[in-house]
Design a protein around this motif. Structure first.
Motif, mmCIF file in Angstrom:
data_model
loop_
_atom_site.group_PDB
_atom_site.id
_atom_site.type_symbol
_atom_site.label_atom_id
_atom_site.label_comp_id
_atom_site.label_asym_id
_atom_site.label_seq_id
_atom_site.Cartn_x
_atom_site.Cartn_y
_atom_site.Cartn_z
ATOM 1 N N LEU A 1 0.814 -1.191 0.518
ATOM 2 C CA LEU A 1 -0.253 0.204 -0.004
ATOM 3 C C LEU A 1 0.701 1.332 -0.061
ATOM 4 N N VAL A 2 0.712 1.760 -0.925
ATOM 5 C CA VAL A 2 1.013 3.578 -0.762
ATOM 6 C C VAL A 2 0.664 4.248 -0.375
ATOM 7 N N ASN A 3 0.545 5.287 0.220
ATOM 8 C CA ASN A 3 -0.894 6.336 0.656
ATOM 9 C C ASN A 3 0.110 7.500 0.065
ATOM 10 N N HIS A 4 -0.015 8.912 0.227
ATOM 11 C CA HIS A 4 0.117 9.848 -0.040
ATOM 12 C C HIS A 4 0.465 9.981 -1.286
ATOM 13 N N THR A 5 0.042 8.733 -2.914
ATOM 14 C CA THR A 5 0.619 9.199 -3.741
ATOM 15 C C THR A 5 -1.269 8.780 -4.814
ATOM 16 N N LEU A 6 -1.067 10.066 -4.687
ATOM 17 C CA LEU A 6 -2.150 10.830 -6.323
ATOM 18 C C LEU A 6 -1.349 10.492 -7.318
ATOM 19 N N ILE A 7 -1.811 9.331 -8.405
ATOM 20 C CA ILE A 7 -1.849 9.191 -9.379
ATOM 21 C C ILE A 7 -2.025 9.556 -10.403
ATOM 22 N N ARG A 8 -0.981 11.344 -11.185
ATOM 23 C CA ARG A 8 -1.531 12.136 -11.784
ATOM 24 C C ARG A 8 -1.469 11.683 -13.431
ATOM 25 N N GLU A 9 -0.508 10.651 -13.615
ATOM 26 C CA GLU A 9 -0.822 9.934 -15.092
ATOM 27 C C GLU A 9 -0.272 8.972 -15.231
ATOM 28 N N SER A 10 -1.313 8.268 -16.243
ATOM 29 C CA SER A 10 -0.260 6.785 -17.296
ATOM 30 C C SER A 10 -0.356 6.501 -18.210
ATOM 31 N N SER A 11 0.651 5.551 -18.576
ATOM 32 C CA SER A 11 0.449 5.646 -20.043
ATOM 33 C C SER A 11 1.124 4.032 -20.016
ATOM 34 N N PHE A 12 0.583 3.717 -21.491
ATOM 35 C CA PHE A 12 0.368 1.911 -21.535
ATOM 36 C C PHE A 12 1.284 1.798 -23.035
ATOM 37 N N GLU A 13 2.774 0.835 -22.191
ATOM 38 C CA GLU A 13 3.607 0.552 -23.656
ATOM 39 C C GLU A 13 3.760 -0.981 -23.473
ATOM 40 N N ASP A 14 4.080 -1.430 -24.514
ATOM 41 C CA ASP A 14 4.811 -2.931 -24.165
ATOM 42 C C ASP A 14 3.825 -4.341 -22.949
ATOM 43 N N GLY A 15 2.953 -3.522 -23.525
ATOM 44 C CA GLY A 15 1.435 -4.533 -22.157
ATOM 45 C C GLY A 15 1.923 -3.580 -20.864
ATOM 46 N N ILE A 16 2.482 -2.807 -20.557
ATOM 47 C CA ILE A 16 3.094 -2.087 -19.733
ATOM 48 C C ILE A 16 2.251 -0.981 -19.231
ATOM 49 N N TYR A 17 1.992 -1.033 -17.608
ATOM 50 C CA TYR A 17 1.366 0.040 -17.617
ATOM 51 C C TYR A 17 2.317 0.953 -16.637
ATOM 52 N N THR A 18 2.206 2.629 -16.605
ATOM 53 C CA THR A 18 3.740 3.056 -15.739
ATOM 54 C C THR A 18 2.388 4.402 -15.952
ATOM 55 N N ALA A 19 2.060 4.060 -14.105
ATOM 56 C CA ALA A 19 1.712 5.548 -13.679
ATOM 57 C C ALA A 19 2.490 6.017 -12.952
#
Ligand code: FES
Length: 523
Positions: A211-229
């Motif tokens: 669990l990571v608290n105080h972590t607002l995911i502001r954007e995400s991308s998807f490339e080669d089958g992997i999400y990066t948030a």
């Protein structure tokens, strides 16, 4: 209004009002363990949002052997789970006659099965994990106050029975409200939502979840089958991405198909012992409901209602009317708690749970729970976990976010504001230039015009004024001040910001822009 018994709690919510759950969570200062995020690791699933939906899903997946991370913008239960009135019902705000007529009789039966399954899941977790969640089975009374409502109630009775829900007509109402007719649902319940989710979280972490608290995911991308948030401080990589945040970020279909509402709740002490032993609901628009929750030997009458669209009503008036309403029927000694929370009404009545339309395969959402968040949040967990795991699930098509149903209520939805071209030419103005500042009261927020532009101004208790660009960073509507919660609420899709402009509720992920005020000697 002075609230008694609002003990200090380390549990925060997206509101300044404190719910009975926050005031009574009693975790004795023990900090929730969180696990450790491994940098560079590709997790099986990233779950955004640590409310009942996200946590239950994460636990189911972690139990199945997957590696999961929950990213929470604040802390667990910060959103609606910390502000729910926590009813566990197998009948819903979308009534069985409505579901039968819009989706068919088989769908109504499926919905009823889903309600029972969600209830069993909660009971199972409480039992097997030994969670002290104050879970209690109760009956629920739904009553009509006039002939028109009675006709509707009769339809609800018949359609609910056809769907397989245990419900019978009754001769008496649970609450002392005069009625025309009443029906009683068996096998309903209630619990303490924060104690429950913390029990689930403990198990999730024990199984290796993070669990990571105080972590607002502001954007995400998807490339080669992997999400990066990405948040401001971390980057998390995962094969699947689940937004358990009501509305996912960005301007997408879900913003248009779900309308945000504020709901109001009071926790009251009575002068006598007339606390109802069960759950009760009227059929007014918006409806009222009653139940009792006993904490540390003290019963509280919990009464809710007076809901309105976020950013459209007067929250103080809603609290006042709710209190006046309950005082007609109960001898109220004191109002111990009063709080509000946000929920979303889906355009065709049923939640949207599954693949987010138009997004990369493996991007999931669960939203539009109406006032039934504890049940649909739990059922969503089962559906999303099965989708991630590639298992069959009988509910996927009924709740599919891609379904296109007639949208009778669609015109009710607020159009986005065309005023997107807000550019504050100067990023600073002098206090003396804005007369409205002189009569602004402490705790008050107001939208004012300044040289043809709108500015959101707010004065805190110490007299400090904050000025913000009032244009919501999601899709450009103008925010409104919520006096009861000291927040800026967006009337379009329910985005909310604190008085400094920080995001409290999505879908926006960017804060409101701050405008600097300079003070010269004369001002
Ligand atoms: Fe969508 Fe504000 S414009 S939440």
């Amino acid at each position: 209004m002075m609230m008694e018994n609002n003990k200090d709690s380390s549990f925060l919510r997206d509101s300044v009002s404190k719910s009975v759950w926050q005031g009574t969570a009693n975790f004795n200062g023990v900090k929730q363990a969180t696990g450790v995020l491994e940098s560079g690791k590709i997790y099986d699933c990233l779950i955004v949002g640590a409310g009942i939906t996200g946590i239950t899903t994460a636990l189911l997946l972690q139990r199945s052997g997957l590696s999961c991370v929950i990213a929470e913008a604040q802390e667990p239960g910060f959103g609606t789970t910390g502000g729910t009135s926590s009813h566990l019902n197998t009948f819903f705000d979308a009534t069985y006659p409505e579901v039968e007529s819009d989706f068919g009789e088989e769908s109504a039966k499926l919905l009823a099965r889903g309600g029972k399954e969600a209830f069993s899941m909660i009971e199972g977790f409480v039992r097997t994990l030994k969670i002290d969640a104050e879970l209690e089975g109760k009956s629920a009374w739904l009553y009509a106050e006039n002939e028109k409502e009675s006709k509707q109630l009769q339809k609800i009775l018949e359609a609910s029975q056809r769907a397989g829900v245990s419900v019978e007509p009754d001769g008496e109402n649970l609450v002392p409200v005069p009625f025309d007719s009443v029906i009683c649902f068996k096998g309903q319940g209630q619990f303490h939502p924060l104690k429950y989710i913390h029990g689930l979280l403990e198990e999730f972490i024990k199984l290796g979840g993070v669990l990571v608290n105080h972590t607002l995911i502001r954007e995400s991308s998807f490339e080669d089958g992997i999400y990066t948030a990405n948040s401001d401080s971390v980057s998390i990589r995962a094969k699947k991405l689940f937004y358990a945040t009501h509305i996912p970020p960005g301007v997408n279909l879900m913003s248009l198909r779900n309308a945000p509402y504020r709901s109001y709740v009071l926790g009251l002490k009575l002068k006598d012992e007339n606390y109802p032993d069960g759950l009760a609901y009227d059929m007014q628009e918006p409806y009222h409901y009653f139940r009792t929750h006993t904490i540390d030997g003290q019963p509280y009458l919990i009464v809710g209602g007076e809901d309105h669209k976020t950013g459209h009503g007067d929250p103080e008036l809603a609290f006042r009317e709710l209190e006046e309403y309950v005082r007609q029927y109960y001898e109220v000694e004191s109002v111990s708690y009063r709080w509000s929370a946000q929920y979303y009404i889906p355009v065709d009545g049923l939640p949207y749970i599954g693949q987010l339309p138009g997004a990369a395969e493996g991007t999931y959402i669960a939203t539009g729970f109406n006032g039934n968040g504890m049940m649909f949040g739990t059922l969503s967990a089962k559906i999303i976990a099965d989708l991630v795991l590639g298992n069959e699930n009988e509910y996927t098509s009924l709740f599919s976010p891609s379904r296109m149903k007639p949208v009778a209520g669609f015109t009710e939805f607020v159009k986005e504001n065309a005023d997107v071209a807000w550019h504050f030419i100067a990023d600073r103005f002098s206090a003396g230039q804005l007369p409205a500042l002189s009569d602004l009261q402490s705790g008050e927020g107001r939208i004012v015009d300044f040289e043809g532009k709108k500015i959101a101004i707010y004065k805190d208790e110490s007299g400090k004024v904050t000025a913000l660009n009032p244009i919501c960073t999601h899709a450009g509507c103008t925010v409104q001040f919520n006096t009861a919660e000291q927040s800026w609420d967006c009337p379009c899709h329910g985005g909310r910001f604190d008085v400094l402009g920080k995001v409290l509720n999505g879908p926006p992920t960017k804060d409101l822009e701050m405008v600097l005020i300079s003070y010269d000697r004369k001002s």
